[in-house]
Design a protein around this motif. Structure first.
Motif, PDB file in Angstrom:
ATOM      1  N   THR A  95      -1.887   2.500  -6.930  1.00 42.51           N
ATOM      2  CA  THR A  95      -0.693   2.168  -7.703  1.00 42.51           C
ATOM      3  C   THR A  95       0.586   2.173  -6.860  1.00 42.51           C
ATOM      4  OG1 THR A  95      -0.441   4.484  -8.377  1.00 42.51           O
ATOM      5  CG2 THR A  95      -1.667   3.022  -9.864  1.00 42.51           C
ATOM      6  N   ASP A  96       0.698   3.137  -5.935  1.00 47.51           N
ATOM      7  CA  ASP A  96       1.930   3.310  -5.167  1.00 47.51           C
ATOM      8  C   ASP A  96       1.771   3.014  -3.684  1.00 47.51           C
ATOM      9  OD1 ASP A  96       3.034   4.141  -7.556  1.00 47.51           O
ATOM     10  OD2 ASP A  96       2.818   6.270  -7.103  1.00 47.51           O
ATOM     11  N   PRO A 102       3.857   2.695   1.592  1.00 49.04           N
ATOM     12  CA  PRO A 102       4.209   2.906   0.188  1.00 49.04           C
ATOM     13  C   PRO A 102       4.864   1.670  -0.408  1.00 49.04           C
ATOM     14  CG  PRO A 102       5.792   3.988   1.615  1.00 49.04           C
ATOM     15  CD  PRO A 102       4.706   3.445   2.508  1.00 49.04           C
ATOM     16  N   THR A 103       4.693   1.503  -1.710  1.00 47.57           N
ATOM     17  CA  THR A 103       5.325   0.363  -2.394  1.00 47.57           C
ATOM     18  C   THR A 103       6.761   0.658  -2.787  1.00 47.57           C
ATOM     19  OG1 THR A 103       4.468   1.087  -4.525  1.00 47.57           O
ATOM     20  CG2 THR A 103       3.126  -0.499  -3.273  1.00 47.57           C
ATOM     21  N   GLY A 107       7.725   9.555  -3.628  1.00 43.16           N
ATOM     22  CA  GLY A 107       6.483   9.573  -4.372  1.00 43.16           C
ATOM     23  C   GLY A 107       5.419  10.426  -3.713  1.00 43.16           C
ATOM     24  N   ASN A 109       2.523   9.752  -2.596  1.00 42.87           N
ATOM     25  CA  ASN A 109       1.816   9.235  -1.423  1.00 42.87           C
ATOM     26  C   ASN A 109       2.486   9.634  -0.108  1.00 42.87           C
ATOM     27  OD1 ASN A 109       3.921   7.532  -2.127  1.00 42.87           O
ATOM     28  ND2 ASN A 109       2.781   5.651  -1.791  1.00 42.87           N
TER      29      ASN A 109
END
Length: 187
Positions: A95-96, A102-103, A107, A109
């Motif tokens: 998801t991330d 990282p997107t 977060g 991650n």
């Protein structure tokens, strides 16, 4: 380090100064936050990521060394923290993004996921070589910017093992968790 008394309740690391509200010293377990923020004096401030995609290079070591501290002080075993994070990271990668890609900024991650990556590296190469990799990272890039590929190259150079590069790239960029060295039961 500065303790702020007037209405400041958080902890924050800045280039040359870590700030803490007075409440951070009322409970012993809060010392892990202090270790996290002070770790940034080296990982993030002295060696600064080249891009935001490299933010795991600040947050991963800060979470990892705070977990080492918590383990040494008897607050939480590092293996327990890493196992929990490892289990969550597999879904977060989808998801991330993985720790190294990282997107978004911030977060799980780039914080806990990156700490899990460092834990995996330590499991793979052993404590002494891990310590040498981290020390060489800080001395070799002191007061400079550095990237994820710089970190990978540093690990390969220090260990003398080219397979460490592939190992780290899987941990940093794959959309699924690689197997955890030394823990075949983690899945």
């Amino acid at each position: 380090m500065q303790i702020v008394r007037d209405g400041y309740g958080d902890a924050l690391e800045n280039q040359t100064l870590s700030l803490f509200g007075p409440g951070w010293f009322e409970r012993p377990t809060y010392s892990t936050t202090m270790v996290h923020e002070l770790t940034h004096q080296w990982f993030g401030d002295s060696v600064t990521p080249t891009t935001w995609q490299d933010a795991w290079l600040n947050e991963g070591p800060a979470v990892f060394y705070a977990a080492v501290w918590a383990d040494q002080k008897g607050f939480q075993p590092i293996e327990e923290k890493m196992r929990t994070a490892y289990a969550k990271l597999d879904e977060v990668r989808k998801t991330d993004g993985p720790p190294g890609k990282p997107t978004g900024l911030g977060g799980f991650n780039i914080y806990d996921g990156a700490a899990v990556t460092l834990y995996a590296l330590r499991q793979q190469i052993g404590q002494d070589e891990f310590d040498a990799v981290m020390k060489a990272w800080l001395t070799g890039h002191r007061h400079a910017n550095a990237s994820t590929e710089d970190f990978v190259a540093n690990a390969v150079r220090v260990t003398g093992d080219a397979s460490v590069g592939d190992f780290l790239r899987h941990w940093l960029f794959d959309l699924d968790n690689p197997p955890m060295p030394g823990h075949p039961d983690w899945g």
